[in-house]
Design a protein around this motif. Structure first.
Motif, mmCIF file in Angstrom:
data_model
loop_
_atom_site.group_PDB
_atom_site.id
_atom_site.type_symbol
_atom_site.label_atom_id
_atom_site.label_comp_id
_atom_site.label_asym_id
_atom_site.label_seq_id
_atom_site.Cartn_x
_atom_site.Cartn_y
_atom_site.Cartn_z
ATOM 1 N N LYS A 55 18.466 87.109 40.271
ATOM 2 C CA LYS A 55 18.544 87.438 38.849
ATOM 3 C C LYS A 55 18.696 86.157 38.042
ATOM 4 C CE LYS A 55 21.321 90.237 35.632
ATOM 5 N NZ LYS A 55 22.499 91.118 35.522
ATOM 6 N N THR A 56 17.996 86.087 36.918
ATOM 7 C CA THR A 56 18.109 84.931 36.029
ATOM 8 C C THR A 56 19.286 85.160 35.091
ATOM 9 O OG1 THR A 56 15.730 84.563 36.150
ATOM 10 C CG2 THR A 56 16.891 83.536 34.329
ATOM 11 N N MET A 57 20.164 84.140 35.021
ATOM 12 C CA MET A 57 21.381 84.248 34.220
ATOM 13 C C MET A 57 21.631 82.931 33.500
ATOM 14 S SD MET A 57 23.700 86.085 37.141
ATOM 15 C CE MET A 57 25.021 86.572 36.077
ATOM 16 N N PRO A 58 22.471 82.918 32.445
ATOM 17 C CA PRO A 58 22.778 81.666 31.754
ATOM 18 C C PRO A 58 23.533 80.686 32.661
ATOM 19 C CG PRO A 58 23.457 83.565 30.444
ATOM 20 C CD PRO A 58 23.090 84.077 31.801
ATOM 21 N N ARG A 59 23.143 79.419 32.602
ATOM 22 C CA ARG A 59 23.789 78.382 33.414
ATOM 23 C C ARG A 59 25.298 78.346 33.188
ATOM 24 N NH1 ARG A 59 22.567 73.462 35.637
ATOM 25 N NH2 ARG A 59 20.431 73.526 34.905
ATOM 26 N N ILE A 60 25.716 78.559 31.944
ATOM 27 C CA ILE A 60 27.139 78.454 31.631
ATOM 28 C C ILE A 60 27.963 79.467 32.428
ATOM 29 C CG2 ILE A 60 27.184 80.018 29.629
ATOM 30 C CD1 ILE A 60 28.890 77.756 28.245
ATOM 31 N N LEU A 61 27.369 80.627 32.740
ATOM 32 C CA LEU A 61 28.056 81.639 33.541
ATOM 33 C C LEU A 61 28.043 81.255 35.018
ATOM 34 C CD1 LEU A 61 29.390 84.420 33.923
ATOM 35 C CD2 LEU A 61 27.103 85.403 34.030
ATOM 36 N N ILE A 62 26.889 80.858 35.519
ATOM 37 C CA ILE A 62 26.772 80.520 36.942
ATOM 38 C C ILE A 62 27.547 79.251 37.285
ATOM 39 C CG2 ILE A 62 25.132 79.881 38.761
ATOM 40 C CD1 ILE A 62 23.153 81.788 37.554
ATOM 41 N N ASN A 63 27.628 78.316 36.337
ATOM 42 C CA ASN A 63 28.330 77.057 36.591
ATOM 43 C C ASN A 63 29.804 77.274 36.906
ATOM 44 O OD1 ASN A 63 28.062 74.060 36.564
ATOM 45 N ND2 ASN A 63 29.680 74.271 35.040
ATOM 46 N N THR A 64 30.384 78.371 36.425
ATOM 47 C CA THR A 64 31.814 78.618 36.661
ATOM 48 C C THR A 64 32.118 78.843 38.141
ATOM 49 O OG1 THR A 64 31.573 80.994 36.280
ATOM 50 C CG2 THR A 64 32.156 79.644 34.379
ATOM 51 N N VAL A 65 31.112 79.259 38.927
ATOM 52 C CA VAL A 65 31.382 79.545 40.341
ATOM 53 C C VAL A 65 31.056 78.368 41.254
ATOM 54 C CG1 VAL A 65 30.849 81.959 39.911
ATOM 55 C CG2 VAL A 65 29.111 80.516 40.946
ATOM 56 N N LYS A 66 30.489 77.310 40.690
ATOM 57 C CA LYS A 66 30.085 76.160 41.498
ATOM 58 C C LYS A 66 31.257 75.638 42.333
ATOM 59 C CE LYS A 66 27.894 71.662 41.123
ATOM 60 N NZ LYS A 66 27.421 70.624 40.216
ATOM 61 N N GLY A 67 31.113 75.732 43.657
ATOM 62 C CA GLY A 67 32.137 75.234 44.569
ATOM 63 C C GLY A 67 33.391 76.090 44.663
ATOM 64 N N ASN A 68 33.445 77.245 43.985
ATOM 65 C CA ASN A 68 34.646 78.071 43.972
ATOM 66 C C ASN A 68 34.374 79.392 44.695
ATOM 67 O OD1 ASN A 68 36.720 79.959 43.164
ATOM 68 N ND2 ASN A 68 37.286 78.503 41.554
ATOM 69 N N LEU A 69 34.922 79.549 45.894
ATOM 70 C CA LEU A 69 34.657 80.734 46.719
ATOM 71 C C LEU A 69 35.118 82.029 46.068
ATOM 72 C CD1 LEU A 69 35.645 79.373 50.248
ATOM 73 C CD2 LEU A 69 33.372 79.582 49.272
ATOM 74 N N ASN A 70 36.307 82.008 45.449
ATOM 75 C CA ASN A 70 36.849 83.230 44.846
ATOM 76 C C ASN A 70 36.007 83.697 43.664
ATOM 77 O OD1 ASN A 70 38.970 83.385 46.677
ATOM 78 N ND2 ASN A 70 40.294 82.106 45.422
ATOM 79 N N LEU A 71 35.620 82.752 42.793
ATOM 80 C CA LEU A 71 34.804 83.129 41.637
ATOM 81 C C LEU A 71 33.399 83.541 42.072
ATOM 82 C CD1 LEU A 71 35.868 80.489 38.943
ATOM 83 C CD2 LEU A 71 36.480 82.914 39.063
ATOM 84 N N ALA A 72 32.882 82.911 43.124
ATOM 85 C CA ALA A 72 31.564 83.282 43.648
ATOM 86 C C ALA A 72 31.585 84.711 44.179
ATOM 87 C CB ALA A 72 31.137 82.310 44.737
ATOM 88 N N LEU A 73 32.631 85.047 44.902
ATOM 89 C CA LEU A 73 32.762 86.395 45.444
ATOM 90 C C LEU A 73 32.872 87.424 44.316
ATOM 91 C CD1 LEU A 73 32.942 88.077 47.996
ATOM 92 C CD2 LEU A 73 35.402 87.702 48.001
ATOM 93 N N LYS A 74 33.617 87.062 43.275
ATOM 94 C CA LYS A 74 33.750 87.957 42.117
ATOM 95 C C LYS A 74 32.389 88.179 41.454
ATOM 96 C CE LYS A 74 36.275 88.554 37.832
ATOM 97 N NZ LYS A 74 37.038 87.992 36.774
ATOM 98 N N LEU A 75 31.596 87.118 41.318
ATOM 99 C CA LEU A 75 30.263 87.232 40.713
ATOM 100 C C LEU A 75 29.346 88.108 41.566
ATOM 101 C CD1 LEU A 75 28.474 86.267 38.340
ATOM 102 C CD2 LEU A 75 27.731 84.391 39.804
ATOM 103 N N VAL A 76 29.427 87.954 42.891
ATOM 104 C CA VAL A 76 28.618 88.777 43.806
ATOM 105 C C VAL A 76 28.975 90.255 43.628
ATOM 106 C CG1 VAL A 76 28.256 89.368 46.243
ATOM 107 C CG2 VAL A 76 28.198 86.974 45.514
ATOM 108 N N LYS A 77 30.273 90.536 43.521
ATOM 109 C CA LYS A 77 30.711 91.934 43.407
ATOM 110 C C LYS A 77 30.367 92.531 42.047
ATOM 111 C CE LYS A 77 33.719 92.256 47.124
ATOM 112 N NZ LYS A 77 34.213 93.334 47.906
ATOM 113 N N GLU A 78 30.351 91.696 41.001
ATOM 114 C CA GLU A 78 30.064 92.203 39.661
ATOM 115 C C GLU A 78 28.570 92.268 39.357
ATOM 116 O OE1 GLU A 78 32.268 89.715 36.992
ATOM 117 O OE2 GLU A 78 34.189 90.661 37.484
ATOM 118 N N GLN A 79 27.812 91.282 39.832
ATOM 119 C CA GLN A 79 26.403 91.177 39.457
ATOM 120 C C GLN A 79 25.437 91.457 40.604
ATOM 121 O OE1 GLN A 79 25.300 90.513 36.303
ATOM 122 N NE2 GLN A 79 27.394 90.395 35.572
ATOM 123 N N GLY A 80 25.927 91.403 41.833
ATOM 124 C CA GLY A 80 25.062 91.521 43.001
ATOM 125 C C GLY A 80 24.617 92.931 43.302
ATOM 126 N N PRO A 81 24.080 93.135 44.500
ATOM 127 C CA PRO A 81 23.582 94.458 44.879
ATOM 128 C C PRO A 81 24.679 95.518 44.799
ATOM 129 C CG PRO A 81 22.999 92.801 46.517
ATOM 130 C CD PRO A 81 23.942 92.148 45.564
#
Length: 197
Positions: A55-81
Motif C-alpha cells: 500500500k502507498t502511504m505518506p512517508r511521514i507515517l511510515i518513517n515513524t516505524v523505521k528501526g522500531n519493532l513495536n511501532l512496525a508491529l502496530k502498523l502491520v496490525k492497523e494497516q496490514g492484511p
C-alpha cells in the motif's frame, strides 16, 4: 475597518516567513511524498516469505516505524492484511532491509519492507449447506485469529469441493447462521446456501 499596528505586522510577517521556510524544508526532504509499504509474511517460521500486502502511504507515517519493532508491529496490525489484525505475529528484524527505506533502481521510488512471522495453528472447521453439515476437517490459520474472510472461506470450499459433490456450484454465504466464518470454541463454521438461479 480593522487596523494593524506596525509591530503586529512585523510579528505576523516573521511567523509567515518561518512557516514558509519550514514548509519548503519539509518539501525538500520529501516528508509528504508517498512511499510504498510492503509486508512480507512467513507462515513457516521465516523459512520462506511471500508478499501479502502492499500500500502507498505518506512517508511521514511510515518513517515513524523505521528501526522500531513495536511501532512496525502496530502498523502491520492497523494497516496490514485483515487476517493479521488479531493474529500472533512478530517482526523479523533479520529479514534483509526490514524496517529501512529501499530505493528502486529503475523507478527511483522508495519502499519500506516489514517482514513478519505468523504463528499458525490447526483449527477445526465445518461446512454447512442450507443448514446441513456436509463435511468437517482441520485447516491451518494464524494463531489468535477470531474469524476468516470470505476469500479464505472460498479457498477451503474449493478444496472440499474436489472430493465432495455436495458442495453447490453456485452458493452464497448464509448470513442467517450465527457466527458464520467466526472462531467459536476453537471451531470455524462455514455456512453456505444454494444461490438462486
Amino acid at each position: 475597518m480593522s487596523t494593524i499596528s506596525r509591530r503586529t505586522f512585523l510579528k505576523l510577517a516573521g511567523v509567515t516567513a518561518v512557516a514558509t521556510a519550514g514548509a519548503s524544508m519539509l518539501t525538500g526532504c520529501s516528508w509528504f511524498d508517498d512511499v510504498k509499504l510492503v509486508i512480507m509474511g512467513s507462515v513457516d517460521d521465516g523459512k520462506t516469505y511471500t508478499e501479502v500486502f502492499s500500500k502507498t502511504m505518506p512517508r511521514i507515517l511510515i518513517n515513524t516505524v523505521k528501526g522500531n519493532l513495536n511501532l512496525a508491529l502496530k502498523l502491520v496490525k492497523e494497516q496490514g492484511p485483515e487476517a493479521y489484525r488479531g493474529a500472533d505475529v512478530t517482526v523479523d528484524k533479520d529479514y534483509p532491509n526490514c524496517l529501512t527505506f529501499v530505493k528502486d533502481k529503475e523507478t527511483g521510488k522508495e519502499s519500506m519492507i516489514i517482514a513478519v512471522k505468523v504463528a499458525m495453528v490447526e483449527v477445526e472447521y465445518e461446512v454447512l449447506v442450507n443448514g446441513k453439515s456436509i463435511t468437517s476437517g482441520k485447516h491451518s490459520f494464524p494463531k489468535g485469529v477470531t474469524g476468516i474472510d470470505e476469500d479464505t472461506a472460498r479457498k477451503i470450499i474449493a478444496e472440499v469441493a474436489k472430493n465432495n459433490d455436495k458442495v453447490p456450484a453456485n452458493y452464497e454465504f448464509d448470513s442467517t447462521v450465527a457466527n458464520n466464518l467466526k472462531v467459536v470454541n476453537g471451531k470455524i463454521t462455514v455456512a453456505l446456501k444454494v444461490a438462486a438461479a
